[in-house]
Structures are given as C-alpha cells and as structure tokens.
Design a protein around this motif. Structure first.
Motif, PDB file in Angstrom:
ATOM      1  N   PRO A  41       0.829  -1.212   0.000  1.00  0.00           N
ATOM      2  CA  PRO A  41       0.000   0.000   0.000  1.00  0.00           C
ATOM      3  C   PRO A  41       0.864   1.262   0.000  1.00  0.00           C
ATOM      4  CG  PRO A  41       0.075  -0.950   2.170  1.00  0.00           C
ATOM      5  CD  PRO A  41       0.781  -1.916   1.294  1.00  0.00           C
ATOM      6  N   GLY A  42       0.265   2.328  -0.419  1.00  0.00           N
ATOM      7  CA  GLY A  42       0.980   3.602  -0.446  1.00  0.00           C
ATOM      8  C   GLY A  42       0.829   4.350   0.863  1.00  0.00           C
ATOM      9  N   LEU A  43       1.658   5.326   1.032  1.00  0.00           N
ATOM     10  CA  LEU A  43       1.604   6.144   2.241  1.00  0.00           C
ATOM     11  C   LEU A  43       0.435   7.110   2.166  1.00  0.00           C
ATOM     12  CD1 LEU A  43       5.410   6.962   2.634  1.00  0.00           C
ATOM     13  CD2 LEU A  43       4.056   5.314   3.951  1.00  0.00           C
ATOM     14  N   ARG A  44      -0.054   7.446   3.375  1.00  0.00           N
ATOM     15  CA  ARG A  44      -1.132   8.436   3.448  1.00  0.00           C
ATOM     16  C   ARG A  44      -0.781   9.475   4.488  1.00  0.00           C
ATOM     17  NH1 ARG A  44      -1.838   6.308  -0.531  1.00  0.00           N
ATOM     18  NH2 ARG A  44      -3.690   5.274  -1.380  1.00  0.00           N
ATOM     19  N   THR A  48       7.796   4.722   8.548  1.00  0.00           N
ATOM     20  CA  THR A  48       8.058   6.055   8.004  1.00  0.00           C
ATOM     21  C   THR A  48       8.878   6.855   8.967  1.00  0.00           C
ATOM     22  OG1 THR A  48       6.043   6.970   8.944  1.00  0.00           O
ATOM     23  CG2 THR A  48       5.892   6.003   6.756  1.00  0.00           C
ATOM     24  N   THR A 106       3.240  10.820   8.489  1.00  0.00           N
ATOM     25  CA  THR A 106       2.942   9.980   7.333  1.00  0.00           C
ATOM     26  C   THR A 106       2.980   8.526   7.759  1.00  0.00           C
ATOM     27  OG1 THR A 106       4.011  11.619   5.945  1.00  0.00           O
ATOM     28  CG2 THR A 106       3.610   9.455   4.978  1.00  0.00           C
ATOM     29  N   ARG A 107       1.920   7.794   7.453  1.00  0.00           N
ATOM     30  CA  ARG A 107       1.811   6.402   7.877  1.00  0.00           C
ATOM     31  C   ARG A 107       1.247   5.571   6.746  1.00  0.00           C
ATOM     32  NH1 ARG A 107       0.261   6.365  13.872  1.00  0.00           N
ATOM     33  NH2 ARG A 107      -0.530   4.328  13.328  1.00  0.00           N
ATOM     34  N   PHE A 108       1.496   4.281   6.916  1.00  0.00           N
ATOM     35  CA  PHE A 108       0.767   3.367   6.031  1.00  0.00           C
ATOM     36  C   PHE A 108      -0.650   3.236   6.583  1.00  0.00           C
ATOM     37  CE2 PHE A 108       5.138   2.050   5.175  1.00  0.00           C
ATOM     38  CZ  PHE A 108       5.118   1.940   3.797  1.00  0.00           C
ATOM     39  N   PRO A 109      -1.623   3.331   5.755  1.00  0.00           N
ATOM     40  CA  PRO A 109      -2.996   3.258   6.272  1.00  0.00           C
ATOM     41  C   PRO A 109      -3.305   1.860   6.830  1.00  0.00           C
ATOM     42  CG  PRO A 109      -2.971   3.206   3.883  1.00  0.00           C
ATOM     43  CD  PRO A 109      -1.561   3.476   4.302  1.00  0.00           C
ATOM     44  N   LEU A 161       4.550  -1.155   8.016  1.00  0.00           N
ATOM     45  CA  LEU A 161       4.194  -2.240   7.099  1.00  0.00           C
ATOM     46  C   LEU A 161       5.141  -3.402   7.382  1.00  0.00           C
ATOM     47  CD1 LEU A 161       2.806  -3.494   4.584  1.00  0.00           C
ATOM     48  CD2 LEU A 161       4.552  -2.288   3.198  1.00  0.00           C
ATOM     49  N   GLU A 180       1.416   9.184  -0.768  1.00  0.00           N
ATOM     50  CA  GLU A 180       2.268  10.297  -0.392  1.00  0.00           C
ATOM     51  C   GLU A 180       3.730   9.886  -0.502  1.00  0.00           C
ATOM     52  OE1 GLU A 180       1.363  13.323   0.433  1.00  0.00           O
ATOM     53  OE2 GLU A 180      -0.770  12.872   0.172  1.00  0.00           O
ATOM     54  N   VAL A 204      11.186   6.075   4.089  1.00  0.00           N
ATOM     55  CA  VAL A 204      10.889   4.927   4.953  1.00  0.00           C
ATOM     56  C   VAL A 204      12.207   4.255   5.369  1.00  0.00           C
ATOM     57  CG1 VAL A 204       8.630   4.524   3.945  1.00  0.00           C
ATOM     58  CG2 VAL A 204      10.635   3.353   3.006  1.00  0.00           C
TER      59      VAL A 204
END
Lengths: 390, 161
Positions: free
Chosen positions: A387-390, B49, B54-57, B79, B111, B115
């Motif tokens: 998944p991408g960062l948010r 991160t 900023t995080r991985f959802p 992650l 984004e 990391v």
C-alpha cells in the motif's frame, strides 16, 4: 461661303432677224419705237406659238410678293402691241433663221426641291430694254416649268444689273442680289451678235449657286430678230435644261432631335438573361438597346451567380454604359469547393486517405487500451502489492 | 494529411499514457550473513516512516502467494511483510558465503516520504536470531529499484540451523 461659278458661255451667236421697223427703232434712243418693232408679228415659221400646257405662262412678273423687290409692272414688251405701224415695219418680214430648230416637245418638268432662285438679265451693247425685259420674263416662265423654287424673282432694277455686270466673281454676283435672299442666280447675258450673227440678239446663260459645282457652259442661244415672248419661252426651255440640271440640291433638312437614348449593358459573364423594365432584351452579350429617356430598371440573372439589380438613367441622344459585375453565388462556390475536395480525396491512395489513417489510429488505440486493460485485469503485477503512504 | 497526423499522434500519446500508468515494481534484496538456510523459519521485512505524520494506512492482514507471504499494518502504522521460511529457503542463493534472498513488490502509490527498512530472521516463528541494518528508501520507490537489507546472526546465537 459661296463657291459659285459663272459660266459665261461663249459661242457663236444666233441671229434673229429683226423687223426692219425694229431695226430702225433700235437706232433711235426711244424704247417705244423698239417695243413697237419688237412686237411686230413675225410671220416666222418658228413653231410653238402656243406653249405646252405645262408651260402655260403665268404672269411673268408675279414672283412671291415677299421676294419681289421690283414693281410688277409688266413691261411694255409683253403687252400686245396695239398695232404694227406699217411705216415702222418695213416689208422684210423676217423669218426665223433656218438654223433655229424647233424646240422639241417638253417633257414634264422636273420637280426639284426649292431654292431661292433669282434671274437677272444683263445686256451689253445696244440692246433694247424691252428685249431684255421680254427675255427676263421668258426665262422666269421657262424656269417655272422646270424648277420648283421656294421663290423665283427677277432683277428689275438697273443698279443691281450693273453691279452684277461689274462683278468679277460669283460671290460678288450673289452678293449683288443679296437683298432678294436668292441662293441661286441665273444670269442671262443678252448681246448683239457680230460677224455672221450681226443684227441678231444672242443670249448666253450662266448659273451662280452657292456651294455648287460649276455647270457646263451653256450653248449660246440665238433669239432671232423678233422678240416674241411666247416663242422666246419655248426657245429658252431647252436651253435652260442644263442650267436647271446644274442647280444643286438644297441642303438636307437637319435631322430631328433625338428622342431616345442608347443603353450599352455590359455583363461580366456571358449567357446571363437581361431584363430592362421587366422586359427581356436577350442574353449577354447583348446589342445596344434603344430606350426612352428617364430612369430604367435593370435585372441580370444567371444560374450560379448572384442576381444583379440596378437602376440607370437614359438621356435623349446619348449613350449610357451600364456595367454589371456579376458575383458567383456563395452556395455554388461552396458546393464547387466540396466537389474539388472530393475529387482531390479520390486522387489520394486509399491508404493515405484520412479515414483510413484515422481508422488505423483508432484501431491501434483500441488495441492498446484492450491490452492495457487486459494486463491490468489479469491480476497483480509480479510481486507482492504494497500500500501507499497516506 | 494534417488531420491524419493529428489522429495518429493522439493515438500514440494515448497508448503511451495507457502503458505508463502501472505501479512501479521494485525489489528488496536481503543478504544474510552467517545465517544458515535451515535456521530461517520466517523472514520479516518492516517499513516504517520517518515522518510521524505519514503512515501506512491501516488495513487487514492479507496473504499472497498461497499464504506464504503476509502483509499487515501494525498499530504503529508500520508495514510488515512476513515471508514463510520455506519460501525463503527455496529462494535463497549463495553469493560468496552469504545467502541472498530477493522478493519483488509492486505498488506503493500515495504520499511521498522516507521509509526505514529493516529485516529479521525468526526461528520458531517468533524469535529473532539476527540483527539488521537500517535501509533508508524514498517511498514510493522507482520502477525496478532495488533496496538492500543486510542482516547477520546475532552474537551468541547459533544461526546455522
């Protein structure tokens, strides 16, 4: 400007035997004696004691009143002599000389357009005045049967005759009769013969006409010795024929003023239907059109061209040019352009036509999209999805 | 001709655009030093991160490749990719005394950020027996980018089997 020509005809004189009494009278200054002798009946065999009906003599001294500068008093020579005095008329009753031909029957007189005609008798030498008067009247009568004149007058006064006799050119001679307004002058020169014509009266004619060519010289005409007006008339008629023939035609009447005008319609394209005031006048190019003066409506039609309407004005006696620049119909131009494009497309190879290229491009696009979609829908790409960062 | 050229150019551009829209594919290369293949029961690769904003959802754990790979987001927003030991052992290759294992990933759109990647070899399912160097990587990675993670057996541990 007068360009007249006088032709004084010279020639042999005819001798008219005068009566002895007349000859005697000529020697006297008195005219009465001459008149009496001149009117003595001459038992001459000369014919034509009775003139032809056409020549029925009108009173010789009745010119148009306005033109008659001279009194109408008939000359004594024309009055019938009361009697021939035997004492004055010696026996030798003169006969007409054998060389005097009988005048042929006169043809119907020519009818020539009118001139103002003047007759002058110029006497030279010892010529009796009554002889001159009788000659003048005879000339006038003869001309009446030959010429239709506006006015036929005779010069009566000695002054005018003297002026004419003194003139050296035609302009002078016409000017001398100027008060009469004549444009044609017949001059009769009466003289006494000499030589073989001694004792006879000889007349020669000349014509002076404004702007006329020189007539041929007239033949000298012997009058004989007897002054008989009727006989003189008959003698004069044939002698005057060449004179009459030389009378110029009168100037043509001026043309009537024009009442219409000419329209020259010039159309930039041939085959166009042209109407003037709603009336078809033909297809372009058209001939000049004669129109009444005033304003007129012009319509020009041609398939594929814009109809042209205009107004123009015609002036009497003038030519009006109307130029019609036709314009192509925009719709027709568009259709022609489309047709040219279509033909141009047909000349291109099928594989270079726009719809071929467009179709190919569309096919490539479709294939690409299909491939991409197929690749996308075939599963995740290689590896583990992250998944991408948010 | 101009019209045809326009159509053709549009087509090419559309095709290129369609072909360039995929996720990047990248690789994590794990080099194991003084670690025997038999000692690997599981390999965990962790990405966290650096920027706390900023995080991985968060999402549910998901398995791939027949359940041999599991991805999950822990409560810290990290992650964690867990690779079964048998898969690792099958993919190991000897590289001059070291064992190298490579795993391919794709995706990562979102984004941009930095990391920190770490790796761990676990024995008996939960016990780490190795230490790892931190690898910094710009996320999302470029296509065909390779991240290097080096792990070695911890002191006083037997990592041979």
């Amino acid at each position: 400007m007068l360009r007249a020509m006088t032709r004084w005809i010279t020639g042999a004189a005819w001798v008219v035997m005068l009566t002895t009494a007349h000859a005697t009278a000529l020697a006297q200054p008195s005219g009465d004696a001459g008149t009496g002798s001149a009117t003595a009946p001459a038992p001459s065999p000369t014919p034509a004691p009775t003139p032809p009906p056409a020549r029925t003599p009108a009173p010789a001294r009745t010119p148009p009143p306005a033109r008659t500068p001279a009194p109408a008093t008939p000359p004594p020579a024309q009055t019938p002599p009361p009697a021939q005095t035997p004492a004055q008329t010696p026996p030798p009753v003169t006969t007409t000389p054998p060389q005097t031909p009988s005048p042929p029957p006169q043809a119907p007189p020519d009818v020539r357009p009118g001139h103002d005609l003047c007759v002058a008798v110029i006497t030279t030498g010892a010529v009796p005045a009554d002889a001159a008067t009788a000659l003048r009247d005879g000339i006038v009568e003869a001309l009446r049967g030959l010429v239709t004149s506006r006015a036929l007058v005779a010069v009566d006064d000695d002054t005018t005759r003297s002026q004419i006799a003194a003139c050296t050119d035609d302009a002078c001679r016409l000017a001398a009769v100027g008060p009469t307004g004549a444009d044609v002058l017949v001059i009769a020169s009466l003289a006494r013969g000499t030589g073989s014509t001694r004792g006879q009266l000889v007349v020669t004619f000349a014509l002076v006409a404004a702007g006329a060519a020189a007539p041929p010289p007239g033949a000298p005409l012997p009058l004989g010795r007897t002054v008989d007006p009727a006989r003189i008339r008959d003698q004069l008629a044939p002698a005057l024929e060449p004179i009459v023939s030389a009378i110029p035609a009168p100037p043509p009447p001026p043309p009537p003023p024009p009442t219409t005008g000419i329209a020259l319609v010039g159309v930039s394209a041939d085959g166009a239907r042209v109407r003037i005031d709603g009336r078809p006048v033909g297809e372009s190019p058209i001939e000049p059109v004669e129109l009444e003066p005033g304003e007129h409506r012009l319509e020009v039609e041609l398939a594929g061209w814009v109809r042209h309407r205009a107004r123009f004005t015609i002036t009497a006696g003038e030519t009006t040019r109307v130029d019609v620049p036709l314009r192509r119909d925009p719709r027709v131009l568009r259709a022609e352009q489309d047709e040219r494009d279509r033909r141009a497309d047909e000349s291109i190879p099928w594989w270079r036509r726009w719809y071929t290229i467009g179709g190919a491009a569309a096919a490539v696009t479709a294939i690409t999209v299909v491939v991409v979609v197929a690749a996308s829908s075939s599963g995740e790409p290689e590896g583990v999805p992250v998944p991408g960062l948010r | 001709m101009t019209r045809a050229r326009c159509i053709l150019l549009s087509t090419v551009v559309a095709a290129l655009a369609a072909g360039c829209g995929g996720d990047p594919v990248w690789t994590v290369r794990t080099t194991m030093i003084r670690v025997g293949a038999g000692a690997v029961d599981r390999l965990d690769l962790t990405m966290r991160t650096r920027d706390p904003d900023t995080r991985f959802p968060a999402r549910m754990a998901t398995t791939y490749e027949g359940g041999s790979i599991t991805t999950a987001i822990n409560p810290d927003g990290q992650l964690v990719v867990s690779i079964d030991g048998a898969r690792v052992q099958a993919g190991l290759r000897d590289d001059g005394g070291s064992l190298v294992y490579e795993e391919t990933f794709h995706g990562g759109d979102g984004e941009a950020g930095l990391v920190i990647m770490t790796g761990a070899v676990l024995r008996d399912g939960t016990l780490p027996i190795t230490t790892s160097t931190e690898t910094y990587a710009n996320f999302p990675p470029q296509d065909e980018e390779v991240f290097e993670v080096t792990i070695q057996c911890m002191v006083a541990m037997d990592c041979s089997m």
